[in-house]
Design a protein around this motif. Structure first.
Motif, PDB file in Angstrom:
ATOM      1  N   ALA A 113     -25.353  -3.920  10.360  1.00  0.00           N
ATOM      2  CA  ALA A 113     -25.663  -2.508  10.575  1.00  0.00           C
ATOM      3  C   ALA A 113     -24.892  -1.710   9.531  1.00  0.00           C
ATOM      4  O   ALA A 113     -23.925  -2.193   8.952  1.00  0.00           O
ATOM      5  N   GLY A 114     -25.330  -0.511   9.270  1.00  0.00           N
ATOM      6  CA  GLY A 114     -24.652   0.328   8.283  1.00  0.00           C
ATOM      7  C   GLY A 114     -25.358   0.258   6.949  1.00  0.00           C
ATOM      8  O   GLY A 114     -26.577   0.151   6.874  1.00  0.00           O
ATOM      9  N   ASP A 115     -24.584   0.285   5.863  1.00  0.00           N
ATOM     10  CA  ASP A 115     -25.142   0.348   4.515  1.00  0.00           C
ATOM     11  C   ASP A 115     -25.748  -0.964   4.040  1.00  0.00           C
ATOM     12  O   ASP A 115     -26.590  -0.965   3.146  1.00  0.00           O
ATOM     13  N   LEU A 116     -25.296  -2.073   4.580  1.00  0.00           N
ATOM     14  CA  LEU A 116     -25.785  -3.389   4.157  1.00  0.00           C
ATOM     15  C   LEU A 116     -26.669  -3.977   5.250  1.00  0.00           C
ATOM     16  O   LEU A 116     -26.363  -3.854   6.432  1.00  0.00           O
ATOM     17  N   ALA A 117     -27.755  -4.618   4.843  1.00  0.00           N
ATOM     18  CA  ALA A 117     -28.717  -5.137   5.812  1.00  0.00           C
ATOM     19  C   ALA A 117     -28.443  -6.580   6.217  1.00  0.00           C
ATOM     20  O   ALA A 117     -28.686  -6.963   7.358  1.00  0.00           O
ATOM     21  N   LEU A 118     -27.964  -7.387   5.286  1.00  0.00           N
ATOM     22  CA  LEU A 118     -27.789  -8.819   5.547  1.00  0.00           C
ATOM     23  C   LEU A 118     -26.509  -9.343   4.926  1.00  0.00           C
ATOM     24  O   LEU A 118     -26.097  -8.890   3.860  1.00  0.00           O
ATOM     25  N   ALA A 119     -25.933 -10.339   5.583  1.00  0.00           N
ATOM     26  CA  ALA A 119     -24.863 -11.142   4.984  1.00  0.00           C
ATOM     27  C   ALA A 119     -25.411 -12.561   4.881  1.00  0.00           C
ATOM     28  O   ALA A 119     -26.052 -13.050   5.810  1.00  0.00           O
ATOM     29  N   TRP A 120     -25.189 -13.187   3.736  1.00  0.00           N
ATOM     30  CA  TRP A 120     -25.639 -14.564   3.506  1.00  0.00           C
ATOM     31  C   TRP A 120     -24.417 -15.436   3.299  1.00  0.00           C
ATOM     32  O   TRP A 120     -23.480 -15.044   2.615  1.00  0.00           O
ATOM     33  N   ASP A 121     -24.442 -16.628   3.858  1.00  0.00           N
ATOM     34  CA  ASP A 121     -23.428 -17.640   3.565  1.00  0.00           C
ATOM     35  C   ASP A 121     -24.204 -18.838   3.036  1.00  0.00           C
ATOM     36  O   ASP A 121     -24.941 -19.478   3.784  1.00  0.00           O
TER      37      ASP A 121
ATOM     38  N   SER B  53     -19.823  -0.330   5.421  1.00  0.00           N
ATOM     39  CA  SER B  53     -20.273   0.766   4.568  1.00  0.00           C
ATOM     40  C   SER B  53     -19.795   0.517   3.148  1.00  0.00           C
ATOM     41  O   SER B  53     -18.717  -0.040   2.931  1.00  0.00           O
ATOM     42  N   VAL B  54     -20.611   0.910   2.193  1.00  0.00           N
ATOM     43  CA  VAL B  54     -20.221   0.844   0.793  1.00  0.00           C
ATOM     44  C   VAL B  54     -19.629   2.210   0.472  1.00  0.00           C
ATOM     45  O   VAL B  54     -20.342   3.203   0.365  1.00  0.00           O
TER      46      VAL B  54
ATOM     47  N   TRP C  60     -25.722   6.727  -1.834  1.00  0.00           N
ATOM     48  CA  TRP C  60     -24.720   7.469  -1.080  1.00  0.00           C
ATOM     49  C   TRP C  60     -23.288   7.119  -1.492  1.00  0.00           C
ATOM     50  O   TRP C  60     -22.365   7.846  -1.180  1.00  0.00           O
ATOM     51  N   ALA C  61     -23.107   5.990  -2.184  1.00  0.00           N
ATOM     52  CA  ALA C  61     -21.759   5.555  -2.563  1.00  0.00           C
ATOM     53  C   ALA C  61     -21.196   6.448  -3.662  1.00  0.00           C
ATOM     54  O   ALA C  61     -21.882   6.762  -4.636  1.00  0.00           O
ATOM     55  N   ARG C  62     -19.940   6.851  -3.491  1.00  0.00           N
ATOM     56  CA  ARG C  62     -19.270   7.635  -4.530  1.00  0.00           C
ATOM     57  C   ARG C  62     -19.125   6.774  -5.780  1.00  0.00           C
ATOM     58  O   ARG C  62     -18.873   5.579  -5.687  1.00  0.00           O
ATOM     59  N   VAL C  63     -19.247   7.385  -6.945  1.00  0.00           N
ATOM     60  CA  VAL C  63     -19.006   6.690  -8.207  1.00  0.00           C
ATOM     61  C   VAL C  63     -17.611   7.080  -8.668  1.00  0.00           C
ATOM     62  O   VAL C  63     -17.339   8.254  -8.922  1.00  0.00           O
ATOM     63  N   GLU C  64     -16.721   6.079  -8.713  1.00  0.00           N
ATOM     64  CA  GLU C  64     -15.335   6.324  -9.100  1.00  0.00           C
ATOM     65  C   GLU C  64     -14.694   5.018  -9.546  1.00  0.00           C
ATOM     66  O   GLU C  64     -15.202   3.937  -9.258  1.00  0.00           O
ATOM     67  N   ARG C  65     -13.585   5.136 -10.231  1.00  0.00           N
ATOM     68  CA  ARG C  65     -12.840   3.951 -10.636  1.00  0.00           C
ATOM     69  C   ARG C  65     -12.238   3.320  -9.388  1.00  0.00           C
ATOM     70  O   ARG C  65     -11.663   4.007  -8.547  1.00  0.00           O
ATOM     71  N   ILE C  66     -12.384   2.009  -9.254  1.00  0.00           N
ATOM     72  CA  ILE C  66     -11.860   1.298  -8.089  1.00  0.00           C
ATOM     73  C   ILE C  66     -10.665   0.458  -8.542  1.00  0.00           C
ATOM     74  O   ILE C  66     -10.793  -0.419  -9.365  1.00  0.00           O
TER      75      ILE C  66
END
Length: 150
Positions: free
Chosen positions: A48-56, A124-125, A137-143
């Protein structure tokens, strides 16, 4: 980000790894039957949230040639599936990821754990270093991430 059909995931993984789609087993958390002898096993978990799936994804050691590194796999999957694919950045905080885009760009991304909504993990991203069309929706900034052991 969007959900992907199991068949599309199997075909994309087979193309990236270099096996047939019949040699790829993709299953969700509630799927009972697994082909444990498959060349590629993929556990799929809805989010749920910004990402739809997690894969392993696990590739059997017998697969030759060996699949490309994780970053290259993410880029190839993003291109084949037309969506961003995120994978963890090594050696840094769990929130640090790389985002691979369908147009071949890799950029840092920060993914925050948002707890659970019922039985579904929420994330959330928060930010990306370069704009990602699939994450508007994700902010663009130096991480800047600090090593966990420091």
């Amino acid at each position: 980000m969007h959900q992907l059909p199991v068949a599309a995931m199997a075909v994309a993984l087979s193309e990236v790894v270099g096996v047939t789609a019949a040699e790829v087993d993709v299953a969700g958390e509630s799927d009972g039957h697994r082909d444990r002898a498959a060349a590629v096993l993929c556990d799929r978990m809805g989010l749920a949230g910004d990402l739809a799936l997690a894969w392993d994804v696990r590739v059997a050691p017998r697969v030759e040639p060996a699949p490309p590194p994780e970053g290259e796999v993410a880029l190839r999957l993003a291109a084949r599936l037309g969506t961003a694919a995120l994978h963890p950045a090594d050696g840094v905080r769990p929130s640090a990821c790389w985002a691979a885009t369908p147009d071949g760009i890799r950029t840092r991304a920060r993914v925050l754990d948002g707890g659970w909504t019922g039985t579904v993990a929420r994330s959330s991203v928060d930010a990306v270093e370069g704009a990602v069309a699939q994450l508007p929706w994700a902010r663009v900034e130096r991480i800047v991430e600090v090593r966990q052991d420091g």
